[in-house]
Motif scaffolding. Structure first.
Motif, PDB file in Angstrom:
ATOM      1  N   GLU A 236     -28.502  26.721  36.411  1.00 45.87           N
ATOM      2  CA  GLU A 236     -28.524  25.400  35.766  1.00 45.87           C
ATOM      3  C   GLU A 236     -28.314  24.293  36.788  1.00 45.87           C
ATOM      4  OE1 GLU A 236     -26.736  21.815  34.048  1.00 45.87           O
ATOM      5  OE2 GLU A 236     -25.651  23.305  35.242  1.00 45.87           O
ATOM      6  N   LEU A 237     -27.414  24.527  37.754  1.00 46.22           N
ATOM      7  CA  LEU A 237     -27.139  23.534  38.795  1.00 46.22           C
ATOM      8  C   LEU A 237     -28.392  23.278  39.640  1.00 46.22           C
ATOM      9  CD1 LEU A 237     -25.178  21.753  40.409  1.00 46.22           C
ATOM     10  CD2 LEU A 237     -24.579  23.787  41.767  1.00 46.22           C
ATOM     11  N   LEU A 238     -29.123  24.334  39.947  1.00 48.42           N
ATOM     12  CA  LEU A 238     -30.339  24.181  40.752  1.00 48.42           C
ATOM     13  C   LEU A 238     -31.368  23.314  40.029  1.00 48.42           C
ATOM     14  CD1 LEU A 238     -31.931  24.974  43.279  1.00 48.42           C
ATOM     15  CD2 LEU A 238     -32.736  26.979  42.069  1.00 48.42           C
ATOM     16  N   HIS A 239     -31.613  23.578  38.757  1.00 44.28           N
ATOM     17  CA  HIS A 239     -32.574  22.783  37.987  1.00 44.28           C
ATOM     18  C   HIS A 239     -32.082  21.347  37.798  1.00 44.28           C
ATOM     19  CE1 HIS A 239     -35.559  25.810  36.906  1.00 44.28           C
ATOM     20  NE2 HIS A 239     -34.559  26.678  36.825  1.00 44.28           N
ATOM     21  N   ARG A 240     -30.781  21.172  37.700  1.00 42.26           N
ATOM     22  CA  ARG A 240     -30.240  19.818  37.597  1.00 42.26           C
ATOM     23  C   ARG A 240     -30.489  19.036  38.885  1.00 42.26           C
ATOM     24  NH1 ARG A 240     -24.088  19.297  37.724  1.00 42.26           N
ATOM     25  NH2 ARG A 240     -24.253  21.175  36.455  1.00 42.26           N
ATOM     26  N   LYS A 241     -30.281  19.709  40.026  1.00 41.43           N
ATOM     27  CA  LYS A 241     -30.515  19.057  41.325  1.00 41.43           C
ATOM     28  C   LYS A 241     -31.994  18.678  41.496  1.00 41.43           C
ATOM     29  CE  LYS A 241     -26.529  18.836  43.339  1.00 41.43           C
ATOM     30  NZ  LYS A 241     -25.969  17.538  43.761  1.00 41.43           N
ATOM     31  N   LEU A 242     -32.869  19.565  41.085  1.00 45.28           N
ATOM     32  CA  LEU A 242     -34.304  19.281  41.182  1.00 45.28           C
ATOM     33  C   LEU A 242     -34.694  18.126  40.263  1.00 45.28           C
ATOM     34  CD1 LEU A 242     -35.780  22.877  41.421  1.00 45.28           C
ATOM     35  CD2 LEU A 242     -36.008  21.089  43.135  1.00 45.28           C
ATOM     36  N   TYR A 243     -34.098  18.094  39.076  1.00 51.11           N
ATOM     37  CA  TYR A 243     -34.395  17.018  38.123  1.00 51.11           C
ATOM     38  C   TYR A 243     -33.942  15.665  38.675  1.00 51.11           C
ATOM     39  CZ  TYR A 243     -34.014  14.112  33.947  1.00 51.11           C
ATOM     40  OH  TYR A 243     -34.128  13.084  33.044  1.00 51.11           O
ATOM     41  N   GLU A 244     -32.809  15.664  39.372  1.00 51.59           N
ATOM     42  CA  GLU A 244     -32.272  14.415  39.930  1.00 51.59           C
ATOM     43  C   GLU A 244     -32.941  14.021  41.239  1.00 51.59           C
ATOM     44  OE1 GLU A 244     -28.163  15.334  40.324  1.00 51.59           O
ATOM     45  OE2 GLU A 244     -27.726  15.185  38.162  1.00 51.59           O
ATOM     46  N   SER A 245     -33.652  14.961  41.879  1.00 49.39           N
ATOM     47  CA  SER A 245     -34.253  14.702  43.184  1.00 49.39           C
ATOM     48  C   SER A 245     -35.585  13.966  43.045  1.00 49.39           C
ATOM     49  CB  SER A 245     -34.472  16.029  43.924  1.00 49.39           C
ATOM     50  OG  SER A 245     -35.193  15.822  45.108  1.00 49.39           O
ATOM     51  N   THR A 246     -35.947  13.229  44.104  1.00 48.36           N
ATOM     52  CA  THR A 246     -37.259  12.576  44.144  1.00 48.36           C
ATOM     53  C   THR A 246     -38.352  13.559  44.554  1.00 48.36           C
ATOM     54  OG1 THR A 246     -36.813  11.870  46.428  1.00 48.36           O
ATOM     55  CG2 THR A 246     -36.320  10.299  44.676  1.00 48.36           C
ATOM     56  N   ASN A 247     -37.968  14.623  45.262  1.00 46.54           N
ATOM     57  CA  ASN A 247     -38.907  15.671  45.663  1.00 46.54           C
ATOM     58  C   ASN A 247     -38.724  16.860  44.733  1.00 46.54           C
ATOM     59  OD1 ASN A 247     -40.555  17.516  46.893  1.00 46.54           O
ATOM     60  ND2 ASN A 247     -39.646  17.315  48.937  1.00 46.54           N
ATOM     61  N   LEU A 248     -39.712  17.083  43.865  1.00 44.22           N
ATOM     62  CA  LEU A 248     -39.575  18.108  42.835  1.00 44.22           C
ATOM     63  C   LEU A 248     -39.978  19.493  43.311  1.00 44.22           C
ATOM     64  CD1 LEU A 248     -40.989  16.101  39.808  1.00 44.22           C
ATOM     65  CD2 LEU A 248     -38.601  16.547  40.358  1.00 44.22           C
ATOM     66  N   SER A 249     -40.577  19.582  44.509  1.00 49.77           N
ATOM     67  CA  SER A 249     -41.018  20.886  45.007  1.00 49.77           C
ATOM     68  C   SER A 249     -39.981  21.532  45.918  1.00 49.77           C
ATOM     69  CB  SER A 249     -42.340  20.752  45.767  1.00 49.77           C
ATOM     70  OG  SER A 249     -42.192  19.876  46.874  1.00 49.77           O
ATOM     71  N   GLU A 250     -39.058  20.732  46.483  1.00 47.16           N
ATOM     72  CA  GLU A 250     -38.046  21.258  47.402  1.00 47.16           C
ATOM     73  C   GLU A 250     -36.680  20.680  47.072  1.00 47.16           C
ATOM     74  OE1 GLU A 250     -40.834  21.893  51.390  1.00 47.16           O
ATOM     75  OE2 GLU A 250     -39.377  20.267  51.324  1.00 47.16           O
ATOM     76  N   ILE A 251     -35.668  21.406  47.490  1.00 46.53           N
ATOM     77  CA  ILE A 251     -34.300  20.968  47.243  1.00 46.53           C
ATOM     78  C   ILE A 251     -33.490  21.083  48.529  1.00 46.53           C
ATOM     79  CG2 ILE A 251     -33.518  23.266  46.531  1.00 46.53           C
ATOM     80  CD1 ILE A 251     -31.653  21.890  44.547  1.00 46.53           C
ATOM     81  N   SER A 252     -32.542  20.178  48.725  1.00 49.29           N
ATOM     82  CA  SER A 252     -31.663  20.235  49.891  1.00 49.29           C
ATOM     83  C   SER A 252     -30.642  21.351  49.683  1.00 49.29           C
ATOM     84  CB  SER A 252     -30.952  18.892  50.071  1.00 49.29           C
ATOM     85  OG  SER A 252     -29.931  18.998  51.040  1.00 49.29           O
ATOM     86  N   LEU A 253     -30.717  22.367  50.519  1.00 48.63           N
ATOM     87  CA  LEU A 253     -29.806  23.503  50.391  1.00 48.63           C
ATOM     88  C   LEU A 253     -28.359  23.065  50.615  1.00 48.63           C
ATOM     89  CD1 LEU A 253     -29.710  26.597  49.978  1.00 48.63           C
ATOM     90  CD2 LEU A 253     -29.788  26.832  52.461  1.00 48.63           C
ATOM     91  N   LYS A 254     -28.176  22.098  51.497  1.00 47.52           N
ATOM     92  CA  LYS A 254     -26.823  21.618  51.802  1.00 47.52           C
ATOM     93  C   LYS A 254     -26.157  21.009  50.564  1.00 47.52           C
ATOM     94  CE  LYS A 254     -24.353  18.709  55.131  1.00 47.52           C
ATOM     95  NZ  LYS A 254     -24.478  17.838  56.311  1.00 47.52           N
ATOM     96  N   ASN A 255     -26.866  20.115  49.891  1.00 52.44           N
ATOM     97  CA  ASN A 255     -26.298  19.479  48.685  1.00 52.44           C
ATOM     98  C   ASN A 255     -26.047  20.499  47.578  1.00 52.44           C
ATOM     99  OD1 ASN A 255     -26.433  17.002  49.946  1.00 52.44           O
ATOM    100  ND2 ASN A 255     -28.429  16.474  49.084  1.00 52.44           N
ATOM    101  N   TYR A 256     -26.997  21.413  47.416  1.00 55.87           N
ATOM    102  CA  TYR A 256     -26.885  22.431  46.364  1.00 55.87           C
ATOM    103  C   TYR A 256     -25.669  23.332  46.604  1.00 55.87           C
ATOM    104  CZ  TYR A 256     -28.178  26.609  43.668  1.00 55.87           C
ATOM    105  OH  TYR A 256     -28.178  27.687  42.817  1.00 55.87           O
TER     106      TYR A 256
END
Length: 387
Positions: A236-256
């Protein structure tokens, strides 16, 4: 949409294109049909012109300066690169004649004039000119004079058509860019909506499990449900981070990872007794790669918080996620606890958490997991870097 498609152009543009093609076709046709006759006429005209010029030139010079002046006049007014001016004595009766001579596989047109001077009764002027050079000159003259009107018309139409086509292409490219931009915006909105729905559904599932957990008295069943909640929260946290991010294809591993460790720490480390040292490189990963790291870290951290620090006065936990020189991601989780009670190869098949970690590392990350005891348990996971 095709950028170059005649169907997209107006009737006037189509007519201009057809007229442009016909004009150029007529130029080539006229050239093929008329060039031989015109070349022949041009050569005759040039011979006549040169003949008249020679007759005038030979009468302009004095007998005393014959060769010097005559050569200068002819070379200045008539001579091409291969022309020759010669003088010779002969008993020929003719005052003027022309002929063709072959010298070194070249054909020359030759003019011969008798010079009527008192002391030079049998003196002749000989003027020779390379026939091919004269023909080449006529070809240039032919193209300039004969084809100039059609060429100018075709050139003007061609430039006009190019401007129209370029303008149309730029307009079509602009329309395509707008369509692509709109399509990407719609895609981003759709992906945001998907991540939002998945996040909400996972959050709802977690809440339902919590409600169910309150109605169960069995300790073992409660523990199972709680572990499921933690794993669902990682997703759930991962999908929340992607939803809040401007880049929907990648996520910052550090923030996650930072948010995940903070949440797990709050759940187990009530009194903040455990010192946590963390270093995570800022790497952008896709959801397919980031989620396995989250699940692995969730299992390792919960095990450490639950079992590692019994009777440990100064508990410490270290977390490192770095990219090495071999383009591999290294995940290191180390504590200063008592370590595993059995060999890693045996216990990894007995406990659900370690079995889950083994499966994720081998089949999702295609990596390796190594356990060692260095004043506490140390887990090292290596996998190839994939965005």
């Amino acid at each position: 949409m095709k950028i170059f498609n005649l169907k997209n152009y107006s009737l006037i543009t189509k007519v201009l294109i057809i007229f442009f093609i016909i004009t150029f076709f007529s130029i080539f046709l006229r050239t093929a049909l008329a060039q031989p006759k015109i070349e022949e006429k041009n050569i005759k005209d040039d011979v006549t012109h040169i003949t008249k010029a020679l007759l005038v030139a030979k009468d302009l010079v004095n007998e005393s300066t014959l060769e010097i002046e005559l050569k200068e006049i002819l070379e200045k007014n008539l001579a091409l690169k291969s022309s020759k001016v010669e003088f010779f004595n002969s008993n020929i009766d003719k005052d003027f004649f022309t002929s063709e001579e072959k010298i070194d596989n070249k054909t020359f047109i030759v003019w011969c004039f008798k010079l009527n001077f008192k002391n030079e009764k049998n003196r002749f002027l000989k003027f020779s000119l390379d026939k091919k050079e004269l023909e080449d000159k006529n070809n240039t003259s032919f193209l300039v004079k004969f084809l100039l009107p059609e060429t100018l018309i075709a050139l003007a139409i061609g430039i006009f058509l190019i401007l129209i086509l370029v303008r149309k292409m730029l307009k079509d490219i602009e329309i395509l860019n707008k369509q692509l931009t709109k399509s990407l915006e719609e895609k981003d909105i759709l992906l945001k909506e998907i991540h939002h729905r998945v996040k909400n559904n996972l959050a709802l599932t977690i809440s339902l499990i919590e409600l169910q957990e309150e109605e169960i008295d069995d300790v073992k069943a409660k523990k199972v449900l709680f572990n499921i909640q933690e794993r669902l929260y990682t997703m759930e946290l991962l999908h929340r981070k992607l939803y809040e991010s401007t880049n929907l294809s990648e996520i910052s591993l550090k923030n996650y990872i930072n948010d995940l460790v903070q949440t797990i720490s709050k759940t187990y480390n009530y009194h903040e007794k455990i010192e946590i040292k963390m270093k995570v490189e800022d790497i952008n990963l896709s959801i397919e790669t980031a989620m396995p790291y989250g699940l692995i870290l969730n299992e390792l951290l919960t095990n450490a918080f639950k079992y590692a620090f019994i009777n440990q006065k100064n508990p410490k936990l270290e977390i490192y996620i770095l990219k090495n020189n071999n383009e591999e991601i290294e995940l290191i989780v180390k504590d200063n606890g008592k370590g595993l009670q059995k060999e890693f190869s045996k216990i990894s098949n007995e406990t659900l958490g370690l079995r889950l970690i083994n499966m994720i590392v081998k089949f999702q990350l295609m990596g390796t997991i190594t356990y060692s005891y260095e004043n506490g348990a140390k887990f090292l996971i290596k996998s190839n870097f994939k965005k």
